[in-house]
Design an enzyme around this catalytic site. Structure first.
Site, short mmCIF file in Angstrom:
data_model
loop_
_atom_site.label_atom_id
_atom_site.label_comp_id
_atom_site.label_asym_id
_atom_site.label_seq_id
_atom_site.Cartn_x
_atom_site.Cartn_y
_atom_site.Cartn_z
N GLY A 1 0.83 -1.20 0.00
CA GLY A 1 0.00 0.00 0.00
C GLY A 1 0.86 1.24 0.00
O GLY A 1 2.07 1.19 -0.27
N TYR B 1 -1.27 4.16 -5.95
CA TYR B 1 -1.09 5.06 -4.80
C TYR B 1 -0.28 6.31 -5.13
O TYR B 1 -0.57 7.39 -4.62
CB TYR B 1 -0.42 4.30 -3.66
CG TYR B 1 -1.26 3.19 -3.10
CD1 TYR B 1 -2.30 3.46 -2.21
CD2 TYR B 1 -1.05 1.87 -3.48
CE1 TYR B 1 -3.09 2.45 -1.70
CE2 TYR B 1 -1.84 0.85 -2.97
CZ TYR B 1 -2.86 1.13 -2.08
OH TYR B 1 -3.64 0.13 -1.59
N LYS C 1 -5.55 8.12 17.71
CA LYS C 1 -5.69 9.40 17.00
C LYS C 1 -6.55 9.25 15.74
O LYS C 1 -7.12 10.24 15.26
CB LYS C 1 -4.31 9.97 16.67
CG LYS C 1 -3.40 9.08 15.84
CD LYS C 1 -3.62 9.19 14.36
CE LYS C 1 -2.81 8.14 13.61
NZ LYS C 1 -3.05 8.18 12.15
#
Length: 341
Positions: free
Chosen positions: A14, A53, A193
């Protein structure tokens, strides 16, 4: 561990796995990037570009891209796990019986497994109990790393070998690797987060002011520290790259996948539509329910997590949630203080 004797395997093709593998190869270290899909691996190897990507970003010519798992990990001294958290059990099962006890493992996924509230390093250690494990976490947007924007990260581990090997493999003139010894805190910060990034995306879509953004980030940090302390992590870890650093960049940048999910939710889209629109894994979606359940179990006050849970799973209106947050009983600002300074 030296540049001339090291081989590194990066598992997962990825965005993050690709940029990390390229950093390693750029340092002159033998590196294999493993991609599960054979056709995609061949295309990237031939074109030297991961067009899905990073279209236009040419990979280092020394980087080997393969779909052959055994080829990728053969003789690797350091294995960097860059697959989604949902794939950790599968990939770790493949590593069993294939690597020695001396092989170092670095985890990069920022998620928490619902079955037993397991951090990713714990999943690794369940399968590979004798291997030294570390955690990489920080304000690390993959696209900016690929663009050679100045970036810093944290590698936290009880093993100095893992830290030093990771620094050797990844550090570059534009990518600085700091050391830490609280992997639990670093990993919790990186996972938590993502939830608040979704909330920040919602506020961004509502075009709220900077006062609101500032309040959101600081109260998010307070909630993160509150849960971390209850779980035995060091709250001061949250003041560093894995905490404040990662929280800030993820809550303010549209490059963040979780932030973009929040933007879509704020525009009135369903969770399913928001996730489909992103087209990539947004760990915060799965982490939300896991953290909500754990906070309820432990009695930890996390009003922002509660609010997002109510929005997504109970379909409460955003305006109602905001009102309840702002009119709740007044509370203490800073709960964790360093004594003796």
């Amino acid at each position: 561990m030296t540049n001339t004797t090291t081989k590194v395997a990066v598992l997962g093709g990825g965005s993050f796995g690709t940029v990390l593998a390229n950093l390693v190869a750029g340092n002159g270290i033998s590196c294999a990037l493993w991609m599960r899909n054979e056709q995609r691996a061949a295309e990237v190897m031939n074109s030297r570009e991961n067009a899905e990507y990073f279209p236009g970003f040419i990979l280092d010519k020394r980087l080997n891209i393969t779909s052959n798992f055994d080829e990728a990990i053969e003789d690797a001294e350091l294995i960097i796990m860059a697959v989604p958290s949902s794939a950790y059990d599968t990939v770790c099962s493949q590593l069993e019986q294939r690597i020695s006890r001396n092989t170092l493992i670095l985890s990069t996924a920022k998620g928490i497994r619902a079955d037993g509230f397991r951090l990713m390093s714990e999943v690794i250690q369940e399968h590979l109990p004798h291997n030294p494990v570390g955690v990489l976490s920080g304000p690390n947007l993959a696209k900016e790393i690929a663009d050679n924007q100045y970036t810093a990260t944290l590698v936290a581990s009880a093993s100095t070998e893992v830290v030093e090997a990771s620094q050797t493999a990844l550090a570059s003139p534009t990518f600085r690797v700091y050391a830490g010894d609280d992997p639990q805190g670093a990993e919790l910060a990186g996972a938590l987060k993502n939830i608040y990034a979704i909330i920040a995306g919602i506020t961004g879509s509502m075009q709220l002011g900077q006062n609101t953004v500032s309040m959101l980030i600081t109260r998010s940090l307070a909630e993160m520290c509150r849960l971390a302390s209850e779980l035995g992590a060091e709250p001061m870890t949250f003041m560093g790259l894995a905490g404040v650093g990662d929280l800030f960049v993820t809550c303010t940048s549209p490059l963040s996948r979780n932030y973009r999910v929040g933007q879509a939710l704020g525009q009135g889209k369903t969770l399913e539509q928001a996730v489909a629109e992103i087209g990539q894994t947004a760990e915060g979606v799965a982490t939300l329910k896991t953290v909500y359940d754990k906070a309820q179990e432990l009695g930890v006050r996390m009003p922002l997590v509660d609010g997002l849970y109510r929005l997504i799973y109970e379909h409460v209106e955003i305006s109602e949630i905001i009102t309840s947050l702002m009119t709740a009983q007044q509370a203490t600002d800073v709960e964790h203080k360093v004594k003796g300074i």
